[in-house]
Design a protein around this motif. Sequence first.
Motif, PDB file in Angstrom:
ATOM      1  N   LEU A   1       0.819  -1.203   0.000  1.00  0.00           N
ATOM      2  CA  LEU A   1       0.000   0.000   0.000  1.00  0.00           C
ATOM      3  C   LEU A   1       0.860   1.264   0.000  1.00  0.00           C
ATOM      4  O   LEU A   1       0.518   2.263  -0.644  1.00  0.00           O
ATOM      5  N   LYS A   2       1.982   1.215   0.698  1.00  0.00           N
ATOM      6  CA  LYS A   2       2.882   2.367   0.734  1.00  0.00           C
ATOM      7  C   LYS A   2       3.443   2.645  -0.658  1.00  0.00           C
ATOM      8  O   LYS A   2       3.513   3.801  -1.096  1.00  0.00           O
ATOM      9  N   GLU A   3       3.819   1.605  -1.380  1.00  0.00           N
ATOM     10  CA  GLU A   3       4.374   1.771  -2.728  1.00  0.00           C
ATOM     11  C   GLU A   3       3.332   2.368  -3.675  1.00  0.00           C
ATOM     12  O   GLU A   3       3.647   3.213  -4.509  1.00  0.00           O
ATOM     13  N   ILE A   4       2.075   1.929  -3.532  1.00  0.00           N
ATOM     14  CA  ILE A   4       1.005   2.480  -4.368  1.00  0.00           C
ATOM     15  C   ILE A   4       0.860   3.976  -4.102  1.00  0.00           C
ATOM     16  O   ILE A   4       0.757   4.790  -5.030  1.00  0.00           O
TER      17      ILE A   4
ATOM     18  N   SER B   1       9.080  -0.042   6.394  1.00  0.00           N
ATOM     19  CA  SER B   1       8.438  -0.985   5.465  1.00  0.00           C
ATOM     20  C   SER B   1       7.025  -1.299   5.950  1.00  0.00           C
ATOM     21  O   SER B   1       6.755  -1.307   7.143  1.00  0.00           O
ATOM     22  N   TRP B   2       6.146  -1.569   4.991  1.00  0.00           N
ATOM     23  CA  TRP B   2       4.741  -1.842   5.311  1.00  0.00           C
ATOM     24  C   TRP B   2       4.393  -3.278   4.972  1.00  0.00           C
ATOM     25  O   TRP B   2       4.895  -3.828   3.985  1.00  0.00           O
ATOM     26  N   PRO B   3       3.513  -3.914   5.763  1.00  0.00           N
ATOM     27  CA  PRO B   3       3.103  -5.285   5.454  1.00  0.00           C
ATOM     28  C   PRO B   3       2.249  -5.314   4.189  1.00  0.00           C
ATOM     29  O   PRO B   3       1.540  -4.362   3.879  1.00  0.00           O
ATOM     30  N   ALA B   4       2.330  -6.412   3.470  1.00  0.00           N
ATOM     31  CA  ALA B   4       1.549  -6.559   2.234  1.00  0.00           C
ATOM     32  C   ALA B   4       0.081  -6.816   2.571  1.00  0.00           C
ATOM     33  O   ALA B   4      -0.248  -7.378   3.620  1.00  0.00           O
TER      34      ALA B   4
ATOM     35  N   GLY C   1       0.384   7.630   7.763  1.00  0.00           N
ATOM     36  CA  GLY C   1      -0.138   6.270   7.809  1.00  0.00           C
ATOM     37  C   GLY C   1      -0.001   5.669   9.191  1.00  0.00           C
ATOM     38  O   GLY C   1       0.783   6.143  10.018  1.00  0.00           O
ATOM     39  N   GLU C   2      -0.782   4.622   9.415  1.00  0.00           N
ATOM     40  CA  GLU C   2      -0.719   3.919  10.703  1.00  0.00           C
ATOM     41  C   GLU C   2      -0.939   2.432  10.461  1.00  0.00           C
ATOM     42  O   GLU C   2      -1.797   2.040   9.657  1.00  0.00           O
ATOM     43  N   ILE C   3      -0.165   1.609  11.143  1.00  0.00           N
ATOM     44  CA  ILE C   3      -0.277   0.157  11.018  1.00  0.00           C
ATOM     45  C   ILE C   3      -0.590  -0.436  12.380  1.00  0.00           C
ATOM     46  O   ILE C   3       0.100  -0.163  13.359  1.00  0.00           O
ATOM     47  N   THR C   4      -1.670  -1.209  12.459  1.00  0.00           N
ATOM     48  CA  THR C   4      -2.002  -1.942  13.682  1.00  0.00           C
ATOM     49  C   THR C   4      -2.049  -3.432  13.335  1.00  0.00           C
ATOM     50  O   THR C   4      -1.864  -3.830  12.189  1.00  0.00           O
TER      51      THR C   4
ATOM     52  N   ASP D   1      -5.384  -3.457  11.096  1.00  0.00           N
ATOM     53  CA  ASP D   1      -5.643  -2.567   9.975  1.00  0.00           C
ATOM     54  C   ASP D   1      -4.409  -1.798   9.513  1.00  0.00           C
ATOM     55  O   ASP D   1      -3.436  -1.654  10.243  1.00  0.00           O
ATOM     56  N   ILE D   2      -4.520  -1.296   8.283  1.00  0.00           N
ATOM     57  CA  ILE D   2      -3.575  -0.307   7.754  1.00  0.00           C
ATOM     58  C   ILE D   2      -4.399   0.904   7.342  1.00  0.00           C
ATOM     59  O   ILE D   2      -5.436   0.761   6.689  1.00  0.00           O
TER      60      ILE D   2
END
Length: 391
Positions: A240-243, A269-272, A305-308, A311-312
């Motif tokens: 999602l970060k790359e998008i 880095s963000w999870p896929a 952004g926030e990652i839990t 959720d992203i």
Amino acid sequence: QAPEAGAYSGVTMRLETREEAQLLQQLEKPTLLIVDDEEIIRDLCARALKDYRILQAENGQAALKILEQQEVDLVLADIMMPIMNGLDLLQQVKERDPSQLVIVMTGYADKDIILRALKARADDFIQKPINLLQLKTTISKAMEQKALRRELLQLKQLDRIKSDFLGLISHKLRTPTTSISLFIQNLASGAVDTEEAGFTEALKAIQEESEYLAYLIQDLLYYSDIILQDNEGQTATEDLKEIAMSLLAEKRSALEKKGLILQSRLAGSWPAVIVDRRRIAFALNALLDNAIKFTPPGGEITLTGEITEQDISLTITDNGPGITKEEKAKIFEKFYQVDPHRTGQIRGFGLGLFYARKFIRDHGGTIHLDTAPGRGTAVTIQLPRRPSDYP
């Protein structure tokens, strides 16, 4: 001899890819919710229905909780259950969504119970003891009927969208084409003196109209491709970060043209996640376009952004004029456009936010608007991390 570092990395990657493929395959199956207080009945039905993704509930209340959280293609419910029986469940499900398929199971040949189920709009019923062949046939028949109804509904919706869209196109294209046509006619007839002081300004205005016309045509082709033709969509594992960062790179010229400052705070880095890249990109693009459109020159747009564990989320914040409470209630309506100066000449088709919300919801996510006049706007989209959260 000890293996070299990283020797097993290829094997691990292949396993992960196979597991992801299995998850995607499972998610593509129609989802059935089996509701029965007898665990052995639920398990036997689940074993017989291997072509479906199976969810289970031991009573009507548990089934309603599942239906609140997930999209289900068909509910297979027993009549006699504790806490909430199948008839009460059927009634509540149909009140929430009349199109939801519900097949009831009963061990009683009581005509009154069957009539009550049919009056409550049960799509079919199966008598116990269950014949597994009859079970498969009944469910398959109901699913086929649902697919036909959905196809007819989509055709009607598509016809209505096309009709509305053609009317909107006619209205939106008329202004720039008329302006350009009149200018060219005056120029050709000699009514415009190219030596006059106002000629440069007029030429600049016509250039802007030409650019706007090209923008409308580009948007028109994009909407036609992603909305009117591509109804299914394709999901895959995406970053999602790359998008988001790819979209920001595309917006660089628009930001520079207005003198806007963009602050991106997407660190690490963000999870896929499993998403339809085109539709998520469409949603983010629509939100960014609105932020750029309504932020005054020299203003600032921030992407955070926030990652839990669950959720992203991505939030786009601007320091534009903000939106009134009345407009906020309408902002996601089809063809609605915010018009702060009441000119009636807001550019665009008014479809971006409507489809942005639709595409985010299709992914099991949410979109939230925090705004007020004079304090800008923050739009947050939230997507579930776990593949099982997707419909």
